[in-house]
Design an enzyme around this catalytic site. Structure first.
Site, PDB file in Angstrom:
ATOM      1  N   ASP A  71       0.918  -1.252  -0.176  1.00  7.97           N
ATOM      2  CA  ASP A  71       0.077  -0.150  -0.139  1.00  7.97           C
ATOM      3  C   ASP A  71       0.868   1.247  -0.075  1.00  7.97           C
ATOM      4  O   ASP A  71       1.533   1.367   0.944  1.00  7.97           O
ATOM      5  CB  ASP A  71      -0.699  -0.007   1.233  1.00  7.97           C
ATOM      6  CG  ASP A  71      -1.739   1.129   1.367  1.00  7.97           C
ATOM      7  OD1 ASP A  71      -1.474   2.366   0.830  1.00  7.97           O
ATOM      8  OD2 ASP A  71      -2.993   1.025   2.051  1.00  7.97           O
TER       9      ASP A  71
ATOM     10  N   SER B 146       0.441  12.573 -15.436  1.00  5.22           N
ATOM     11  CA  SER B 146      -0.860  13.020 -16.067  1.00  5.22           C
ATOM     12  C   SER B 146      -0.611  14.164 -16.816  1.00  5.22           C
ATOM     13  O   SER B 146       0.116  15.106 -16.214  1.00  5.22           O
ATOM     14  CB  SER B 146      -2.056  13.062 -15.225  1.00  5.22           C
ATOM     15  OG  SER B 146      -3.213  13.730 -15.742  1.00  5.22           O
TER      16      SER B 146
ATOM     17  N   TYR C  37      -5.869  16.599  -7.541  1.00  2.59           N
ATOM     18  CA  TYR C  37      -5.077  15.565  -8.593  1.00  2.59           C
ATOM     19  C   TYR C  37      -3.854  16.558  -9.512  1.00  2.59           C
ATOM     20  O   TYR C  37      -2.869  15.709  -9.683  1.00  2.59           O
ATOM     21  CB  TYR C  37      -6.223  14.970  -9.582  1.00  2.59           C
ATOM     22  CG  TYR C  37      -5.531  14.098 -10.469  1.00  2.59           C
ATOM     23  CD1 TYR C  37      -5.427  12.671 -10.118  1.00  2.59           C
ATOM     24  CD2 TYR C  37      -5.228  14.411 -11.785  1.00  2.59           C
ATOM     25  CE1 TYR C  37      -4.808  11.592 -10.940  1.00  2.59           C
ATOM     26  CE2 TYR C  37      -4.832  13.378 -12.887  1.00  2.59           C
ATOM     27  CZ  TYR C  37      -4.663  11.957 -12.256  1.00  2.59           C
ATOM     28  OH  TYR C  37      -4.168  11.078 -12.981  1.00  2.59           O
TER      29      TYR C  37
HETATM   30  P1  NAP Z   1      -7.317   2.692 -12.061  1.00  2.37           P
HETATM   31  O1  NAP Z   1      -7.700   1.627 -13.023  1.00  2.37           O
HETATM   32  O2  NAP Z   1      -8.255   3.242 -11.098  1.00  2.37           O
HETATM   33  O3  NAP Z   1      -6.104   1.742 -11.286  1.00  2.37           O
HETATM   34  C1  NAP Z   1      -5.529   2.385 -10.027  1.00  2.37           C
HETATM   35  C2  NAP Z   1      -4.526   1.071  -9.387  1.00  2.37           C
HETATM   36  O4  NAP Z   1      -3.852   2.137  -8.233  1.00  2.37           O
HETATM   37  C3  NAP Z   1      -5.267   0.151  -8.917  1.00  2.37           C
HETATM   38  O5  NAP Z   1      -4.470  -0.904  -8.986  1.00  2.37           O
HETATM   39  C4  NAP Z   1      -5.335   0.413  -7.348  1.00  2.37           C
HETATM   40  O6  NAP Z   1      -5.504  -0.574  -6.522  1.00  2.37           O
HETATM   41  C5  NAP Z   1      -4.275   1.335  -7.114  1.00  2.37           C
HETATM   42  N1  NAP Z   1      -4.067   2.026  -5.890  1.00  2.37           N
HETATM   43  C6  NAP Z   1      -4.776   2.968  -5.605  1.00  2.37           C
HETATM   44  N2  NAP Z   1      -4.198   3.479  -4.364  1.00  2.37           N
HETATM   45  C7  NAP Z   1      -3.252   2.564  -3.913  1.00  2.37           C
HETATM   46  C8  NAP Z   1      -2.662   2.564  -2.661  1.00  2.37           C
HETATM   47  N3  NAP Z   1      -2.742   3.326  -1.786  1.00  2.37           N
HETATM   48  N4  NAP Z   1      -1.627   1.473  -2.778  1.00  2.37           N
HETATM   49  C9  NAP Z   1      -1.543   0.812  -3.743  1.00  2.37           C
HETATM   50  N5  NAP Z   1      -2.093   0.725  -4.884  1.00  2.37           N
HETATM   51  C10 NAP Z   1      -3.215   1.616  -5.076  1.00  2.37           C
HETATM   52  O7  NAP Z   1      -6.341   3.787 -12.431  1.00  2.37           O
HETATM   53  P2  NAP Z   1      -5.175   3.693 -14.092  1.00  2.37           P
HETATM   54  O8  NAP Z   1      -6.071   4.494 -15.139  1.00  2.37           O
HETATM   55  O9  NAP Z   1      -4.873   2.339 -14.262  1.00  2.37           O
HETATM   56  O10 NAP Z   1      -4.173   4.517 -13.449  1.00  2.37           O
HETATM   57  C11 NAP Z   1      -2.929   4.218 -13.097  1.00  2.37           C
HETATM   58  C12 NAP Z   1      -1.974   5.785 -13.113  1.00  2.37           C
HETATM   59  O11 NAP Z   1      -2.271   6.363 -14.502  1.00  2.37           O
HETATM   60  C13 NAP Z   1      -2.242   6.526 -12.017  1.00  2.37           C
HETATM   61  O12 NAP Z   1      -1.021   7.034 -11.389  1.00  2.37           O
HETATM   62  C14 NAP Z   1      -3.039   7.593 -12.782  1.00  2.37           C
HETATM   63  O13 NAP Z   1      -3.215   8.785 -12.058  1.00  2.37           O
HETATM   64  C15 NAP Z   1      -2.317   7.492 -14.082  1.00  2.37           C
HETATM   65  N6  NAP Z   1      -3.203   8.336 -15.249  1.00  2.37           N
HETATM   66  C16 NAP Z   1      -4.379   7.609 -15.767  1.00  2.37           C
HETATM   67  C17 NAP Z   1      -5.031   8.304 -16.757  1.00  2.37           C
HETATM   68  C18 NAP Z   1      -6.110   7.574 -17.484  1.00  2.37           C
HETATM   69  O14 NAP Z   1      -6.850   8.158 -18.126  1.00  2.37           O
HETATM   70  N7  NAP Z   1      -6.525   6.506 -16.925  1.00  2.37           N
HETATM   71  C19 NAP Z   1      -4.593   9.507 -17.339  1.00  2.37           C
HETATM   72  C20 NAP Z   1      -3.533  10.116 -16.755  1.00  2.37           C
HETATM   73  C21 NAP Z   1      -2.550   9.298 -15.835  1.00  2.37           C
HETATM   74  P3  NAP Z   1      -6.927  -1.101  -5.941  1.00  2.37           P
HETATM   75  O15 NAP Z   1      -7.363  -2.219  -7.137  1.00  2.37           O
HETATM   76  O16 NAP Z   1      -6.603  -1.791  -4.631  1.00  2.37           O
HETATM   77  O17 NAP Z   1      -7.709   0.080  -5.700  1.00  2.37           O
END
Ligand code: NAP
Length: 255
Positions: A62, A135, A181
């Site tokens: 975590d 991001s 964010y």
């Molecule tokens: P997602 O589908 O919401 O997945 C988020 C992941 O982070 C999940 O595995 C979640 O675990 C984990 N997480 C959250 N809090 C945590 C903690 N305290 N300790 C360990 N794990 C934790 O998001 P995603 O779209 O894959 O995003 C991944 C990264 O890309 C993030 O940093 C996000 O800001 C960045 N990003 C995403 C986008 C987009 O459009 N999707 C755009 C720009 C940047 P759980 O399953 O346990 O919740």
């Protein structure tokens, strides 16, 4: 020789796809899929092993908990694991409206990568890469002029930056001209630059990579990019020869 990558938030979304791509890469990665929920991590690792035939295993981590990071570091040390690529992917978005949401956003997206990096640093090999997933919402031009200047200041130190983030949380996430964010990712970009400088003597390259707007639970179904495209953009950091930059699709988008 096999190299080891550790991906935080590896149980779903972009992190899971980064883990999958590394397991499939022809150049021999052992993948540590870090997840805060042990069961979700084990299930994802089993799923990806079945899909890819690759070498993946889960580790509980975590990113908001020093104790969790210390426990993970202890297990890796006992297993004589060296990390060649650390991908700080775990993140949250859209939680800032709830109670404690500003703190959760900054704790996860800014202090998370900082904590994980410092906690695992003794296990990170010289010459390794550290990739902080950022991001476009963290671009400096989203901030007001004073905070743009603050984050771009070459004299900024890691302690100063951490103090500013604590202050941002204390004041309820106000006064930077962007939402929590965006501030968390702008600060993460600045942290990336500072860590790159600090770790240069060990030839550790530290970069931030933006996946673009991606169809995940976070990005939603209406996002224009596939999870494969987003993960590919992130993976640039794993093999980058540069350090201290912010990249999307292999192109530098900030200094
Ligand atoms: P997602 O589908 O919401 O997945 C988020 C992941 O982070 C999940 O595995 C979640 O675990 C984990 N997480 C959250 N809090 C945590 C903690 N305290 N300790 C360990 N794990 C934790 O998001 P995603 O779209 O894959 O995003 C991944 C990264 O890309 C993030 O940093 C996000 O800001 C960045 N990003 C995403 C986008 C987009 O459009 N999707 C755009 C720009 C940047 P759980 O399953 O346990 O919740």
């Amino acid at each position: 020789m096999a190299r080891t990558a550790l991906v935080t938030g590896g149980n779903r979304g972009i992190g899971q796809q980064v883990a999958r791509a590394l397991a499939l890469a022809g150049d021999g990665w052992d993948v540590l899929l870090a997840a805060r929920d042990r069961h979700k991590g084990d299930a994802a690792a089993a799923r990806l092993r079945k899909d890819t035939g690759g070498r993946l295993r889960a580790i509980e981590l975590d990113v908001t908990s020093d104790a969790s990071i210390a426990t993970a570091a202890g297990k890796l040390r006992d297993g004589a694991i060296r990390i060649d690529a650390l991908v700080n992917n775990a993140g949250v978005y859209g939680v800032a409206r709830g109670p404690g949401g500003v703190a959760l956003t900054i704790e996860t997206n800014f202090f998370g990568p900082l904590r994980v990096t410092l906690g695992l640093l003794p296990l990170v090999a010289d010459g390794a890469t550290i990739t902080n997933v950022t991001s476009g919402l963290g671009a400096l031009d989203h901030l007001d002029a004073a905070h743009r200047q603050l984050l771009a200041d070459p004299a900024l130190t890691r302690d100063d930056l951490a103090a500013h983030m604590h202050e941002f949380v204390r004041t309820g996430g106000k006064g930077w001209g962007a939402d929590p964010y965006g501030v968390s990712k702008a600060a993460l970009n600045a942290l990336t630059r500072l860590l790159a400088r600090e770790l240069a003597p060990r030839r550790i390259r530290v970069n931030a990579t933006c996946p673009g707007w991606v169809r995940t639970d976070m990005g939603g179904r209406g996002a224009p990019r596939s999870v494969e495209a987003g993960a590919a953009s992130v993976l640039f950091g794993v093999t980058a020869t540069e350090t201290g930059g912010v990249f999307r699709d292999g192109r530098r988008i900030a200094p």
